[in-house]
Scaffold this active site. Structure first.
Site, PDB file in Angstrom:
ATOM      1  N   THR A 125       0.810  -1.221   0.000  1.00  0.00           N
ATOM      2  CA  THR A 125       0.000   0.000   0.000  1.00  0.00           C
ATOM      3  C   THR A 125       0.845   1.274   0.000  1.00  0.00           C
ATOM      4  O   THR A 125       1.897   1.338   0.632  1.00  0.00           O
ATOM      5  CB  THR A 125      -0.919  -0.005   1.244  1.00  0.00           C
ATOM      6  OG1 THR A 125      -1.700  -1.193   1.184  1.00  0.00           O
ATOM      7  CG2 THR A 125      -1.838   1.197   1.279  1.00  0.00           C
ATOM      8  N   ASN A 128      -1.308   6.631  -2.665  1.00  0.00           N
ATOM      9  CA  ASN A 128      -2.238   6.644  -3.799  1.00  0.00           C
ATOM     10  C   ASN A 128      -2.535   5.258  -4.359  1.00  0.00           C
ATOM     11  O   ASN A 128      -3.086   5.143  -5.450  1.00  0.00           O
ATOM     12  CB  ASN A 128      -1.671   7.531  -4.921  1.00  0.00           C
ATOM     13  CG  ASN A 128      -1.602   8.979  -4.480  1.00  0.00           C
ATOM     14  OD1 ASN A 128      -2.603   9.550  -4.046  1.00  0.00           O
ATOM     15  ND2 ASN A 128      -0.410   9.545  -4.535  1.00  0.00           N
ATOM     16  N   SER A 131      -6.663   0.047  -2.880  1.00  0.00           N
ATOM     17  CA  SER A 131      -7.486  -0.879  -3.675  1.00  0.00           C
ATOM     18  C   SER A 131      -6.900  -1.026  -5.075  1.00  0.00           C
ATOM     19  O   SER A 131      -6.875  -2.122  -5.643  1.00  0.00           O
ATOM     20  CB  SER A 131      -8.922  -0.353  -3.773  1.00  0.00           C
ATOM     21  OG  SER A 131      -9.522  -0.363  -2.502  1.00  0.00           O
ATOM     22  N   ILE A 156       1.891   0.022   6.927  1.00  0.00           N
ATOM     23  CA  ILE A 156       2.440  -1.332   6.813  1.00  0.00           C
ATOM     24  C   ILE A 156       2.489  -1.992   8.188  1.00  0.00           C
ATOM     25  O   ILE A 156       3.176  -1.524   9.111  1.00  0.00           O
ATOM     26  CB  ILE A 156       3.846  -1.307   6.164  1.00  0.00           C
ATOM     27  CG1 ILE A 156       3.789  -0.591   4.802  1.00  0.00           C
ATOM     28  CG2 ILE A 156       4.391  -2.722   6.038  1.00  0.00           C
ATOM     29  CD1 ILE A 156       2.784  -1.138   3.784  1.00  0.00           C
ATOM     30  N   ASP A 239      -4.437 -13.992  -2.378  1.00  0.00           N
ATOM     31  CA  ASP A 239      -5.339 -15.148  -2.511  1.00  0.00           C
ATOM     32  C   ASP A 239      -5.087 -16.146  -1.378  1.00  0.00           C
ATOM     33  O   ASP A 239      -6.012 -16.736  -0.833  1.00  0.00           O
ATOM     34  CB  ASP A 239      -5.099 -15.879  -3.846  1.00  0.00           C
ATOM     35  CG  ASP A 239      -5.739 -15.167  -5.029  1.00  0.00           C
ATOM     36  OD1 ASP A 239      -6.574 -14.262  -4.810  1.00  0.00           O
ATOM     37  OD2 ASP A 239      -5.405 -15.518  -6.180  1.00  0.00           O
ATOM     38  N   ARG A 267     -26.918 -11.177  33.727  1.00  0.00           N
ATOM     39  CA  ARG A 267     -27.565  -9.868  33.880  1.00  0.00           C
ATOM     40  C   ARG A 267     -29.073 -10.035  34.092  1.00  0.00           C
ATOM     41  O   ARG A 267     -29.754 -10.651  33.256  1.00  0.00           O
ATOM     42  CB  ARG A 267     -27.308  -9.051  32.607  1.00  0.00           C
ATOM     43  CG  ARG A 267     -28.118  -7.785  32.492  1.00  0.00           C
ATOM     44  CD  ARG A 267     -27.565  -6.698  33.362  1.00  0.00           C
ATOM     45  NE  ARG A 267     -28.176  -5.417  33.065  1.00  0.00           N
ATOM     46  CZ  ARG A 267     -28.097  -4.361  33.858  1.00  0.00           C
ATOM     47  NH1 ARG A 267     -27.424  -4.439  34.996  1.00  0.00           N
ATOM     48  NH2 ARG A 267     -28.663  -3.241  33.517  1.00  0.00           N
ATOM     49  N   GLN A 336     -24.462  -4.413  21.956  1.00  0.00           N
ATOM     50  CA  GLN A 336     -25.896  -4.140  22.154  1.00  0.00           C
ATOM     51  C   GLN A 336     -26.469  -5.005  23.281  1.00  0.00           C
ATOM     52  O   GLN A 336     -27.180  -4.505  24.158  1.00  0.00           O
ATOM     53  CB  GLN A 336     -26.651  -4.405  20.843  1.00  0.00           C
ATOM     54  CG  GLN A 336     -28.092  -3.950  20.838  1.00  0.00           C
ATOM     55  CD  GLN A 336     -28.217  -2.418  20.909  1.00  0.00           C
ATOM     56  OE1 GLN A 336     -27.306  -1.707  20.504  1.00  0.00           O
ATOM     57  NE2 GLN A 336     -29.314  -1.933  21.439  1.00  0.00           N
ATOM     58  N   GLU A 363      -6.116  -5.966   3.797  1.00  0.00           N
ATOM     59  CA  GLU A 363      -5.931  -7.073   2.834  1.00  0.00           C
ATOM     60  C   GLU A 363      -7.001  -7.068   1.749  1.00  0.00           C
ATOM     61  O   GLU A 363      -7.480  -8.111   1.296  1.00  0.00           O
ATOM     62  CB  GLU A 363      -5.808  -8.409   3.547  1.00  0.00           C
ATOM     63  CG  GLU A 363      -4.408  -8.525   4.129  1.00  0.00           C
ATOM     64  CD  GLU A 363      -3.971  -9.904   4.505  1.00  0.00           C
ATOM     65  OE1 GLU A 363      -3.327 -10.005   5.542  1.00  0.00           O
ATOM     66  OE2 GLU A 363      -4.233 -10.868   3.769  1.00  0.00           O
ATOM     67  N   THR A 365     -10.233  -4.168   0.673  1.00  0.00           N
ATOM     68  CA  THR A 365     -11.527  -3.798   1.279  1.00  0.00           C
ATOM     69  C   THR A 365     -12.589  -4.816   0.860  1.00  0.00           C
ATOM     70  O   THR A 365     -12.438  -5.511  -0.150  1.00  0.00           O
ATOM     71  CB  THR A 365     -11.988  -2.411   0.785  1.00  0.00           C
ATOM     72  OG1 THR A 365     -12.210  -2.501  -0.630  1.00  0.00           O
ATOM     73  CG2 THR A 365     -10.969  -1.321   1.085  1.00  0.00           C
TER      74      THR A 365
HETATM   75  N1  COS Z   1      -3.667 -14.478  -9.382  1.00  0.00           N
HETATM   76  C1  COS Z   1      -2.816 -14.437 -10.441  1.00  0.00           C
HETATM   77  N2  COS Z   1      -2.827 -13.426 -11.350  1.00  0.00           N
HETATM   78  C2  COS Z   1      -3.730 -12.438 -11.178  1.00  0.00           C
HETATM   79  C3  COS Z   1      -4.640 -12.421 -10.107  1.00  0.00           C
HETATM   80  C4  COS Z   1      -4.591 -13.506  -9.205  1.00  0.00           C
HETATM   81  N3  COS Z   1      -5.414 -13.567  -8.154  1.00  0.00           N
HETATM   82  N4  COS Z   1      -5.413 -11.317 -10.198  1.00  0.00           N
HETATM   83  C5  COS Z   1      -4.997 -10.654 -11.301  1.00  0.00           C
HETATM   84  N5  COS Z   1      -3.986 -11.332 -11.879  1.00  0.00           N
HETATM   85  C6  COS Z   1      -3.275 -10.950 -13.100  1.00  0.00           C
HETATM   86  C7  COS Z   1      -4.232 -10.783 -14.267  1.00  0.00           C
HETATM   87  O1  COS Z   1      -4.451 -12.020 -14.925  1.00  0.00           O
HETATM   88  C8  COS Z   1      -3.511  -9.791 -15.119  1.00  0.00           C
HETATM   89  O2  COS Z   1      -2.499 -10.453 -15.850  1.00  0.00           O
HETATM   90  P1  COS Z   1      -2.162 -10.023 -17.370  1.00  0.00           P
HETATM   91  O3  COS Z   1      -1.321  -8.786 -17.231  1.00  0.00           O
HETATM   92  O4  COS Z   1      -1.416 -11.179 -17.929  1.00  0.00           O
HETATM   93  O5  COS Z   1      -3.481  -9.781 -18.042  1.00  0.00           O
HETATM   94  C9  COS Z   1      -2.798  -8.896 -14.117  1.00  0.00           C
HETATM   95  O6  COS Z   1      -2.690  -9.669 -12.909  1.00  0.00           O
HETATM   96  C10 COS Z   1      -3.586  -7.620 -13.834  1.00  0.00           C
HETATM   97  O7  COS Z   1      -4.884  -7.997 -13.400  1.00  0.00           O
HETATM   98  P2  COS Z   1      -6.128  -6.999 -13.371  1.00  0.00           P
HETATM   99  O8  COS Z   1      -6.209  -6.284 -14.683  1.00  0.00           O
HETATM  100  O9  COS Z   1      -7.325  -7.726 -12.862  1.00  0.00           O
HETATM  101  O10 COS Z   1      -5.623  -5.926 -12.276  1.00  0.00           O
HETATM  102  P3  COS Z   1      -6.320  -4.694 -11.663  1.00  0.00           P
HETATM  103  O11 COS Z   1      -5.311  -3.620 -11.583  1.00  0.00           O
HETATM  104  O12 COS Z   1      -7.614  -4.420 -12.328  1.00  0.00           O
HETATM  105  O13 COS Z   1      -6.551  -5.212 -10.151  1.00  0.00           O
HETATM  106  C11 COS Z   1      -7.829  -5.830  -8.172  1.00  0.00           C
HETATM  107  C12 COS Z   1      -7.696  -5.703  -9.723  1.00  0.00           C
HETATM  108  C13 COS Z   1      -8.845  -4.836  -7.633  1.00  0.00           C
HETATM  109  C14 COS Z   1      -8.304  -7.241  -7.951  1.00  0.00           C
HETATM  110  C15 COS Z   1      -6.484  -5.640  -7.440  1.00  0.00           C
HETATM  111  O14 COS Z   1      -6.008  -4.350  -7.646  1.00  0.00           O
HETATM  112  C16 COS Z   1      -6.619  -5.888  -5.951  1.00  0.00           C
HETATM  113  O15 COS Z   1      -6.678  -7.028  -5.488  1.00  0.00           O
HETATM  114  N6  COS Z   1      -6.667  -4.811  -5.167  1.00  0.00           N
HETATM  115  C17 COS Z   1      -6.700  -4.885  -3.720  1.00  0.00           C
HETATM  116  C18 COS Z   1      -5.329  -4.895  -3.179  1.00  0.00           C
HETATM  117  C19 COS Z   1      -5.318  -5.019  -1.711  1.00  0.00           C
HETATM  118  O16 COS Z   1      -5.711  -6.029  -1.172  1.00  0.00           O
HETATM  119  N7  COS Z   1      -4.857  -3.955  -1.039  1.00  0.00           N
HETATM  120  C20 COS Z   1      -4.820  -3.946   0.385  1.00  0.00           C
HETATM  121  C21 COS Z   1      -3.463  -3.756   0.894  1.00  0.00           C
HETATM  122  S1  COS Z   1      -2.460  -5.123   0.723  1.00  0.00           S
HETATM  123  S2  COS Z   1      -2.272  -5.854   2.478  1.00  0.00           S
END
Ligand code: COS
Length: 383
Positions: A125, A128, A131, A156, A239, A267, A336, A363, A365
């Site tokens: 994070t 900017n 998410s 962090i 994941d 209570r 409550q 991790e 939202t």
């Molecule tokens: N596993 C493997 N690959 C993945 C993946 C996953 N779970 N999710 C996305 N990818 C890959 C995609 O296949 C894509 O690959 P290509 O470049 O070959 O097409 C690439 O990563 C980009 O994926 P996508 O276009 O979906 O990315 P976005 O920027 O649209 O991201 C979300 C989408 C919202 C899912 C992502 O930004 C996210 O998870 N955000 C939240 C992050 C978070 O949890 N922040 C909190 C702080 S971290 S503790």
């Protein structure tokens, strides 16, 4: 309810339960009040091999499954999710090494974390980029045999307390998500420092700081995996780790339910214990029912992930969103049920409610989780 655990899994539950009852619950109020990092408790957890659960046996760990770590986190979460967050964040910090690191890198870092000699942290994070994970601006440029990092990571967990930081930085700004790479930065690396500890609404036993990189130079071999694989490693890490956050929610809600039922039996109002009133019974019934549903989904998601499928994202996000929304509702309802006593700071219910909120935010939202689930459904039904 029957949980269908193996003997080994029951052993993990028993160990984590003992630490929770003997060390975490008696100290949680003080840790919260003083915003104190639970170093001694984490050391005790490491001695009991809990830090080794996700780490493969050849690197000094227990070689456990996703369900194993879920079970440990659930028990710890029942006591204090501030302590649970410090523990979980160390596992989060080493996932990128386990996913993409070379054998030499694994050999260098994983045994130290398994033994509890070092803690880890995960740096994604930024001001900017939350998410929008691919919106990060921290850069890494190769200069001879060293990478030079510049930028600042925000909020962090384990900042200032960890010795090992896995950090995402842009190595090619023209390649979008494919232009990010992951690195290991160590406490003490030149040009690396942590900001002051943030003051938070809840999970105050955990430390949260900025990570600041000012011409931070690290050896070339601290790149995790190949250049350009950083974003995918981040996504795979999340994941794997999100069921752990669901488990913290399940444990936290269990602690809140235990407290609310015990209180409602003691209570008395209108001449009888308030558990005798249907209004209270219905609140408790919904708390217990949604808690069991969240636990079942979290275990099912963990078991699914343990089968190493290609499609982990949907179930991982599903259990995170369901269990953490449940935890927010159950802890609010516990306050409550306990009325004025629930609202007072010398009872643990208000801390549980304050703590619960972060589970819906960090991790990813719960809005992002729903996006992930929606996108996966869209793909599935195109097949
Ligand atoms: N596993 C493997 N690959 C993945 C993946 C996953 N779970 N999710 C996305 N990818 C890959 C995609 O296949 C894509 O690959 P290509 O470049 O070959 O097409 C690439 O990563 C980009 O994926 P996508 O276009 O979906 O990315 P976005 O920027 O649209 O991201 C979300 C989408 C919202 C899912 C992502 O930004 C996210 O998870 N955000 C939240 C992050 C978070 O949890 N922040 C909190 C702080 S971290 S503790």
């Amino acid at each position: 309810m029957e949980r269908f655990l193996t003997e080994e899994q029951q052993m993990i539950v028993d160990i984590a339960r003992q630490i929770t009852d003997e060390l975490i619950i008696p100290n949680r109020a003080e840790l919260d009040e003083k915003h104190e990092f639970p170093r001694d408790i984490l050391t005790a957890m490491a001695k009991a091999d809990l830090f080794g659960i996700p780490i493969p046996e050849e690197y000094g760990g227990f070689g456990g499954s996703c369900l194993d770590i879920v079970l440990a986190l659930e028990e710890i979460g029942r006591g204090c999710i501030g302590v649970g967050t410090a523990f979980a964040a160390s596992a989060l910090g080493i996932y990128p090494i386990m996913i993409g690191g070379s054998p030499e890198m694994k050999d260098k870092y994983l045994p130290e974390v398994a033994a509890g000699n070092k803690f880890a942290a995960f740096g994604l994070t930024e001001a900017n980029a939350g998410s929008d994970a691919s919106g990060i601006r921290t850069t890494a440029v190769l200069d001879g045999d060293e990478w030079v990092l510049n930028g600042t990571k925000q909020w962090i967990t384990n900042g200032g307390e960890a010795q090992i930081y896995t950090v995402v930085a842009i190595t090619d700004k023209n390649k979008g998500a494919r232009g990010a790479s992951m690195f290991v930065v160590e406490d003490g690396d030149p040009g690396f420092s942590c900001g002051p500890k943030e003051v938070k609404m809840g999970i105050r036993a955990s430390s949260t700081t900025e990570l600041i990189f000012k011409d931070c130079r690290i050896p070339k071999d601290r790149l995790i995996g190949r250049q350009g694989t950083g974003f995918i490693t981040v996504m795979k890490t999340l994941d794997s780790s999100r069921p752990g956050i669901a488990a913290l929610g399940v444990g936290l809600a269990q602690g809140a339910l235990d407290m609310a039922v015990t209180y409602a039996k003691q209570r008395e109002q209108f001449g009888k214990p308030i558990i005798g009133f249907q209004a209270i019974q219905h609140l408790l019934a919904d708390m217990a029912t949604t808690l069991e549903a969240a636990r079942a989904l979290t275990y099912a998601a963990a078991r699914h992930i343990d089968a190493h499928p290609k499609d982990m994202s949907k179930v991982s996000s599903m259990c995170k969103v369901f269990a953490t929304d449940m935890a927010m509702k159950v802890t609010t309802d516990a306050v409550q049920v306990m009325g004025g006593y629930g609202y007072m700071c010398h009872y643990p219910a208000e801390k549980m409610m304050r703590d619960a909120k972060i589970l819906q935010i960090y991790e990813g939202t719960n809005q992002v989780q729903r996006n992930v689930i929606g996108q996966e459904l869209n793909k599935e039904y195109n097949k």
